[in-house]
Write a protein that holds these residues in place. Sequence first.
Motif, PDB file in Angstrom:
ATOM      1  N   GLY A 130       1.998  31.475   0.282  1.00 40.14           N
ATOM      2  CA  GLY A 130       1.148  31.848  -0.884  1.00 40.14           C
ATOM      3  C   GLY A 130       0.116  31.185  -1.212  1.00 40.14           C
ATOM      4  N   GLY A 131      -0.338  30.087  -0.702  1.00 40.21           N
ATOM      5  CA  GLY A 131      -1.370  29.425  -1.136  1.00 40.21           C
ATOM      6  C   GLY A 131      -2.697  30.111  -0.782  1.00 40.21           C
ATOM      7  N   TYR A 132      -3.795  29.578  -1.664  1.00 36.12           N
ATOM      8  CA  TYR A 132      -5.045  29.995  -1.571  1.00 36.12           C
ATOM      9  C   TYR A 132      -5.960  28.768  -1.204  1.00 36.12           C
ATOM     10  N   LYS A 133      -5.646  27.677  -0.881  1.00 37.72           N
ATOM     11  CA  LYS A 133      -6.328  26.603  -0.404  1.00 37.72           C
ATOM     12  C   LYS A 133      -5.727  26.031   0.959  1.00 37.72           C
ATOM     13  N   THR A 134      -6.771  25.672   1.667  1.00 34.06           N
ATOM     14  CA  THR A 134      -6.273  25.125   2.941  1.00 34.06           C
ATOM     15  C   THR A 134      -6.934  23.817   3.064  1.00 34.06           C
ATOM     16  N   ALA A 135      -6.519  22.899   4.117  1.00 38.40           N
ATOM     17  CA  ALA A 135      -7.136  21.582   4.538  1.00 38.40           C
ATOM     18  C   ALA A 135      -6.913  21.325   6.020  1.00 38.40           C
ATOM     19  N   ALA A 136      -7.683  20.495   6.527  1.00 40.28           N
ATOM     20  CA  ALA A 136      -7.629  20.072   8.011  1.00 40.28           C
ATOM     21  C   ALA A 136      -6.253  20.251   8.610  1.00 40.28           C
ATOM     22  N   ASN A 137      -5.456  19.818   7.828  1.00 44.66           N
ATOM     23  CA  ASN A 137      -3.943  19.586   8.346  1.00 44.66           C
ATOM     24  C   ASN A 137      -2.970  20.721   7.269  1.00 44.66           C
ATOM     25  N   LEU A 138      -3.387  21.510   6.786  1.00 44.43           N
ATOM     26  CA  LEU A 138      -2.617  22.369   5.577  1.00 44.43           C
ATOM     27  C   LEU A 138      -3.223  23.826   6.024  1.00 44.43           C
ATOM     28  N   GLY A 139      -2.279  24.724   6.331  1.00 42.77           N
ATOM     29  CA  GLY A 139      -2.450  26.162   6.488  1.00 42.77           C
ATOM     30  C   GLY A 139      -1.610  26.862   5.549  1.00 42.77           C
ATOM     31  N   THR A 140      -1.961  28.262   5.283  1.00 38.21           N
ATOM     32  CA  THR A 140      -1.166  28.936   4.323  1.00 38.21           C
ATOM     33  C   THR A 140      -0.671  30.379   4.983  1.00 38.21           C
ATOM     34  N   TYR A 141       0.354  30.498   4.434  1.00 36.88           N
ATOM     35  CA  TYR A 141       0.871  31.955   5.014  1.00 36.88           C
ATOM     36  C   TYR A 141       1.539  32.781   3.943  1.00 36.88           C
ATOM     37  N   ASN A 142       1.603  34.232   4.252  1.00 37.79           N
ATOM     38  CA  ASN A 142       2.480  34.967   3.441  1.00 37.79           C
ATOM     39  C   ASN A 142       2.703  36.304   3.623  1.00 37.79           C
ATOM     40  N   ALA A 143       3.530  37.003   3.226  1.00 43.06           N
ATOM     41  CA  ALA A 143       3.727  38.436   3.679  1.00 43.06           C
ATOM     42  C   ALA A 143       2.949  39.407   2.858  1.00 43.06           C
ATOM     43  N   ARG A 144       2.900  40.652   3.197  1.00 47.02           N
ATOM     44  CA  ARG A 144       2.044  41.627   2.405  1.00 47.02           C
ATOM     45  C   ARG A 144       3.252  42.222   1.599  1.00 47.02           C
ATOM     46  N   PHE A 145       3.826  41.814   0.735  1.00 46.40           N
ATOM     47  CA  PHE A 145       4.960  42.221   0.008  1.00 46.40           C
ATOM     48  C   PHE A 145       4.680  43.828  -0.440  1.00 46.40           C
ATOM     49  N   TYR A 146       3.337  43.682  -0.916  1.00 40.70           N
ATOM     50  CA  TYR A 146       2.918  44.999  -1.477  1.00 40.70           C
ATOM     51  C   TYR A 146       3.073  46.029  -0.709  1.00 40.70           C
ATOM     52  N   GLU A 147       3.338  46.189   0.387  1.00 35.19           N
ATOM     53  CA  GLU A 147       3.371  47.152   1.371  1.00 35.19           C
ATOM     54  C   GLU A 147       4.750  47.722   1.246  1.00 35.19           C
TER      55      GLU A 147
END
Length: 365
Positions: A123-140
């Motif tokens: 659910g994040g909105y920032k990334t870094a060289a060694n940090l990724g973000t992920y989420n599901a499109r729950f709204y669907e």
Amino acid sequence: MFKNLSRGALLAACVAASPSFAQTAAGAPSAPLKAAFVYVTPVGQAGWTYQHEQGRLAMEKALGAAVKSTVVEAVPEGPDSERVMRDLTAQGHGLIFATSFGYLEPALRVAADFPNAKFEHVGGYKTAANLGTYNARFYEGRWLAGYLAGKVSKSGAAGYVAGFPVPEVIQGINAFTLGMQAANPKAQVKVLWLNTWFDPAREREAALSLVHAGADVLTHHSASPAVPQAAEEKGVHLLAFHSDMSRFAPEAQLAAVVANWGGYYTRVAKSVMDKRWKPTPVWGGIKDGMVELAALNPRLPQALREEVLAKQRAIAQGKLNPFAGRLVDQSGHVRLEKGALDDAAIGRMDWFVAGVQGTLPTAAK
């Protein structure tokens, strides 16, 4: 394998620090990847954390001895989460899954101090060289749940117990409302805020208040089974969230919007082991298998079940978009005349569609 550790037992239970996937000796096989999952609530029998735990177990089943995972549950957002992630990384965990929205800033700080470890934040909105973000499109899934609610509600009023006014929750409320109005144009959705993700007593109180206000359908963005249990007790319909709640509401539950994390966790762990991992934001939907409307009540009319499943296929095929067409907000302002909202607009959503009865705190706007 370490699992279900409390914060206090973490240091005592973990082994001394060691590389998580380095060569054990010249020419020898790589050591297992040590992956850690940080959970904001107890695992329990259903809900947000439970669903992530099912994903972890699926990852272990898929990768076998190539991965060993640690679970630390009931970690509050804030300083506690930073300490836990820092300890886990110092002890040799090469992959950390931070599974709550409020873990983002702590994870970014720990990631900066441990550049060789990989971090994944939901659910994040920032990334870094060694940090990724992920989420599901729950709204669907929420749109589908709302459509089903609109088909079965006699009062035309649904109650929505919501955690915090972050964009993901607002998306869900709006999509549910639009889905309900696709079935019943006069439908209304009443929202009560908890300002917490997990507080069974407050979740129950909010659910009962919404039923008292006339809602004959309940849904929620909260982590315990309290809302489903209240729906079962009061004889109203339920559209569950996070996971299948039918064990708590066998009569009330019509369906559940669920996330399937196992495939994603497996792919991420494999990419780390293969040294292919990159901090690429992922937002998977129904077509990706990351979210679905599942556990449809077998007592629903067959024609209605087939209609809802057909709409789910239409979303997967890109033929039905929950945030397409003319969109009007609570104040009557036209937010979209035609076409569809893009991901950037959905991702920063801070307004309610017409038909939502409730207010957004100033900080969410």
